[in-house]
Motif scaffolding. Sequence first.
Motif, PDB file in Angstrom:
ATOM      1  N   PHE A  56       0.854  -1.185   0.000  1.00  0.00           N
ATOM      2  CA  PHE A  56       0.000   0.000   0.000  1.00  0.00           C
ATOM      3  C   PHE A  56       0.892   1.238   0.000  1.00  0.00           C
ATOM      4  O   PHE A  56       1.723   1.412   0.916  1.00  0.00           O
ATOM      5  CB  PHE A  56      -0.913  -0.003   1.237  1.00  0.00           C
ATOM      6  CG  PHE A  56      -1.874  -1.167   1.276  1.00  0.00           C
ATOM      7  CD1 PHE A  56      -3.057  -1.109   0.575  1.00  0.00           C
ATOM      8  CD2 PHE A  56      -1.556  -2.311   1.996  1.00  0.00           C
ATOM      9  CE1 PHE A  56      -3.931  -2.187   0.610  1.00  0.00           C
ATOM     10  CE2 PHE A  56      -2.415  -3.391   2.028  1.00  0.00           C
ATOM     11  CZ  PHE A  56      -3.626  -3.329   1.336  1.00  0.00           C
ATOM     12  N   PRO A  57       0.792   2.091  -1.045  1.00  0.00           N
ATOM     13  CA  PRO A  57       1.662   3.284  -1.163  1.00  0.00           C
ATOM     14  C   PRO A  57       1.624   4.152   0.100  1.00  0.00           C
ATOM     15  O   PRO A  57       0.552   4.442   0.642  1.00  0.00           O
ATOM     16  CB  PRO A  57       1.082   4.035  -2.364  1.00  0.00           C
ATOM     17  CG  PRO A  57       0.400   2.967  -3.171  1.00  0.00           C
ATOM     18  CD  PRO A  57      -0.161   2.016  -2.176  1.00  0.00           C
ATOM     19  N   GLY A  58       2.825   4.539   0.560  1.00  0.00           N
ATOM     20  CA  GLY A  58       2.937   5.420   1.726  1.00  0.00           C
ATOM     21  C   GLY A  58       3.018   4.686   3.040  1.00  0.00           C
ATOM     22  O   GLY A  58       3.189   5.331   4.089  1.00  0.00           O
ATOM     23  N   PHE A  59       2.920   3.352   2.997  1.00  0.00           N
ATOM     24  CA  PHE A  59       2.940   2.589   4.245  1.00  0.00           C
ATOM     25  C   PHE A  59       3.894   1.406   4.105  1.00  0.00           C
ATOM     26  O   PHE A  59       3.976   0.772   3.047  1.00  0.00           O
ATOM     27  CB  PHE A  59       1.545   2.062   4.606  1.00  0.00           C
ATOM     28  CG  PHE A  59       0.546   3.139   4.887  1.00  0.00           C
ATOM     29  CD1 PHE A  59       0.424   3.674   6.163  1.00  0.00           C
ATOM     30  CD2 PHE A  59      -0.251   3.649   3.859  1.00  0.00           C
ATOM     31  CE1 PHE A  59      -0.503   4.690   6.420  1.00  0.00           C
ATOM     32  CE2 PHE A  59      -1.172   4.655   4.108  1.00  0.00           C
ATOM     33  CZ  PHE A  59      -1.289   5.187   5.386  1.00  0.00           C
ATOM     34  N   ARG A  60       4.635   1.152   5.173  1.00  0.00           N
ATOM     35  CA  ARG A  60       5.481  -0.030   5.185  1.00  0.00           C
ATOM     36  C   ARG A  60       4.603  -1.283   5.227  1.00  0.00           C
ATOM     37  O   ARG A  60       3.481  -1.239   5.705  1.00  0.00           O
ATOM     38  CB  ARG A  60       6.411  -0.003   6.404  1.00  0.00           C
ATOM     39  CG  ARG A  60       7.536   1.045   6.312  1.00  0.00           C
ATOM     40  CD  ARG A  60       8.430   0.972   7.526  1.00  0.00           C
ATOM     41  NE  ARG A  60       7.709   1.334   8.747  1.00  0.00           N
ATOM     42  CZ  ARG A  60       7.946   0.848   9.938  1.00  0.00           C
ATOM     43  NH1 ARG A  60       8.878  -0.087  10.083  1.00  0.00           N
ATOM     44  NH2 ARG A  60       7.260   1.248  10.987  1.00  0.00           N
ATOM     45  N   ARG A  61       5.178  -2.406   4.679  1.00  0.00           N
ATOM     46  CA  ARG A  61       4.408  -3.655   4.628  1.00  0.00           C
ATOM     47  C   ARG A  61       3.972  -4.043   6.044  1.00  0.00           C
ATOM     48  O   ARG A  61       4.771  -4.066   6.974  1.00  0.00           O
ATOM     49  CB  ARG A  61       5.251  -4.765   4.014  1.00  0.00           C
ATOM     50  CG  ARG A  61       4.465  -6.061   3.752  1.00  0.00           C
ATOM     51  CD  ARG A  61       5.340  -7.088   3.069  1.00  0.00           C
ATOM     52  NE  ARG A  61       5.665  -6.713   1.719  1.00  0.00           N
ATOM     53  CZ  ARG A  61       4.913  -6.951   0.654  1.00  0.00           C
ATOM     54  NH1 ARG A  61       3.748  -7.560   0.809  1.00  0.00           N
ATOM     55  NH2 ARG A  61       5.304  -6.580  -0.547  1.00  0.00           N
ATOM     56  N   GLY A  62       2.672  -4.291   6.188  1.00  0.00           N
ATOM     57  CA  GLY A  62       2.108  -4.696   7.458  1.00  0.00           C
ATOM     58  C   GLY A  62       1.623  -3.558   8.319  1.00  0.00           C
ATOM     59  O   GLY A  62       1.063  -3.801   9.399  1.00  0.00           O
ATOM     60  N   LYS A  63       1.814  -2.305   7.861  1.00  0.00           N
ATOM     61  CA  LYS A  63       1.457  -1.143   8.700  1.00  0.00           C
ATOM     62  C   LYS A  63       0.260  -0.365   8.182  1.00  0.00           C
ATOM     63  O   LYS A  63      -0.153   0.621   8.808  1.00  0.00           O
ATOM     64  CB  LYS A  63       2.647  -0.205   8.806  1.00  0.00           C
ATOM     65  CG  LYS A  63       3.870  -0.830   9.478  1.00  0.00           C
ATOM     66  CD  LYS A  63       3.560  -1.270  10.900  1.00  0.00           C
ATOM     67  CE  LYS A  63       4.799  -1.835  11.590  1.00  0.00           C
ATOM     68  NZ  LYS A  63       4.487  -2.259  12.975  1.00  0.00           N
ATOM     69  N   ALA A  64      -0.340  -0.765   7.056  1.00  0.00           N
ATOM     70  CA  ALA A  64      -1.466  -0.011   6.500  1.00  0.00           C
ATOM     71  C   ALA A  64      -2.672  -0.126   7.416  1.00  0.00           C
ATOM     72  O   ALA A  64      -3.027  -1.226   7.865  1.00  0.00           O
ATOM     73  CB  ALA A  64      -1.805  -0.519   5.114  1.00  0.00           C
ATOM     74  N   PRO A  65      -3.359   1.000   7.711  1.00  0.00           N
ATOM     75  CA  PRO A  65      -4.548   0.956   8.569  1.00  0.00           C
ATOM     76  C   PRO A  65      -5.763   0.429   7.805  1.00  0.00           C
ATOM     77  O   PRO A  65      -5.774   0.336   6.588  1.00  0.00           O
ATOM     78  CB  PRO A  65      -4.741   2.422   8.959  1.00  0.00           C
ATOM     79  CG  PRO A  65      -4.139   3.192   7.840  1.00  0.00           C
ATOM     80  CD  PRO A  65      -2.976   2.386   7.361  1.00  0.00           C
ATOM     81  N   ARG A  66      -6.819   0.127   8.543  1.00  0.00           N
ATOM     82  CA  ARG A  66      -8.014  -0.459   7.946  1.00  0.00           C
ATOM     83  C   ARG A  66      -8.627   0.411   6.857  1.00  0.00           C
ATOM     84  O   ARG A  66      -8.987  -0.111   5.787  1.00  0.00           O
ATOM     85  CB  ARG A  66      -9.063  -0.756   9.028  1.00  0.00           C
ATOM     86  CG  ARG A  66      -8.666  -1.876   9.970  1.00  0.00           C
ATOM     87  CD  ARG A  66      -9.836  -2.256  10.864  1.00  0.00           C
ATOM     88  NE  ARG A  66      -9.493  -3.350  11.768  1.00  0.00           N
ATOM     89  CZ  ARG A  66     -10.363  -3.987  12.530  1.00  0.00           C
ATOM     90  NH1 ARG A  66     -11.642  -3.616  12.502  1.00  0.00           N
ATOM     91  NH2 ARG A  66      -9.965  -4.967  13.323  1.00  0.00           N
ATOM     92  N   PRO A  67      -8.790   1.723   7.081  1.00  0.00           N
ATOM     93  CA  PRO A  67      -9.419   2.546   6.029  1.00  0.00           C
ATOM     94  C   PRO A  67      -8.651   2.485   4.707  1.00  0.00           C
ATOM     95  O   PRO A  67      -9.254   2.486   3.630  1.00  0.00           O
ATOM     96  CB  PRO A  67      -9.391   3.948   6.629  1.00  0.00           C
ATOM     97  CG  PRO A  67      -9.399   3.732   8.092  1.00  0.00           C
ATOM     98  CD  PRO A  67      -8.535   2.525   8.308  1.00  0.00           C
TER      99      PRO A  67
END
Length: 468
Positions: free
Chosen positions: A41-52
Amino acid sequence: METKVEALEGNKAKVTVTIDAADVDGRITKTYKDFARKYNFPGFRRGKAPRPVIDNALGAEAVLATVTDELINSAYPAAIEAEKLAPAGTPAMEENELVQAGQPYTVVFTVELRPEVELTSYDAVEIELPFAEATEAEIDDQVSAMAEHYTTFEDASAATKMKPENYADLAIKATDAEGNEIASLTSESRLYGPGTGLLPEAFDAEIMGMKKGQTKEFTLEVPADETAPLLADQAGKTVAFEVTCNVVKKKAAPEITDEWAKETMGFESVEDMREQIKQSIAMQKASIMPRIKENAIMAQLIERFEGEAPEALVNEAETSLLQDFFTQMQRAGMTFDAYLASQGITADQFKADLKAQSADHVKEELALEAWARHAGVEITDEAIAAEFAKSGAEDPAALEKEWREAGRLHLLRTGLLRQAAIEDLMENAKVTEVDFAAQKAADEKKAAKKPAKKKAAKKADAEEEAAE
């Protein structure tokens, strides 16, 4: 998880599985984390993307749909194991809504169960078995079979008439309805014995009474279901025969003497031959007697089965037997047509036999399960674990877990029930030992006795013996 089972008509059950809200929420949380690690997910490290962010990228219902599928797929095997059900088919799932956070989730399915039949009696089975030791009649049979191998055929006198116990050297000319010669039947010299099954009884009846040099012409209407090997290719057709008796022959069995036993069979004497045959029969019996006993028990038990075998189970058994059959055919390098020819049956007869065999197989299984229930047999978790330990798997516990999660433990459980039933039946069967070989010899002797002949017939026989 809570399960509820409602009995329906047709040996079916409606199963309702309720997963509590905490379990649902835990699965939702885990799935969000799995997706965060699985996708970029662009802008987020793998495993750190929030639910929204995950919902926006994959769709608002992506996680819920995944959790729903997981719950539905896991609910069936979990419920089957929790309620110790024995399915006889695949489940029919009702339509399900998507899971919702903070709410319990319900899965409903209908499944056909193995029927719990009843037997007409649960008394100990009474069976007849051969004696454990070799009997004199059985030894006689073996000696006769050995002598039969060295039987010769001697020419009878020209006055000797063909009888059921005789053989004959026949010259046969066979033609079809168009007058074409049938090469497979035509021969200038064929040693033939009535009752051998190579040709039908109708042919045997025609050659009775023939003498050396006599020729007879006759026509046979071959039945459509003819199984005699030499006429099977002519099934449903008309065959014309011209048969000449070259000579009537009589079987001449060797005399069972010490000399014959030593020079021909390699024994020291007749007594030595019979003793070694006795030991051989005893060894054979020791190896096959348990199977003979089990087969005899099952034959009696299946007669106590009430009703018909369920069609769904019969079809399932038929499919399994057919798969095994064709696997064996492939290993043997034999085609289906070649197998039918070797057995002297048609494809329709094969199908009918397979269907009957499948029905008997299902009846046997259900009868054994009924016996186990009546005897109060229970298959514990320890017994299940012990079976996996005996399987030879590197990790029996992992294999058991795999079967449990796949909803397959019921197969092992019912198998162990049937095995326990067989062991109980074998242990408590009432056995009567019978000398079947002696019975057979007595029956054959009785059948060989003929009614008193008329005076004219006696005179003809006397004249024939005098000529010989």
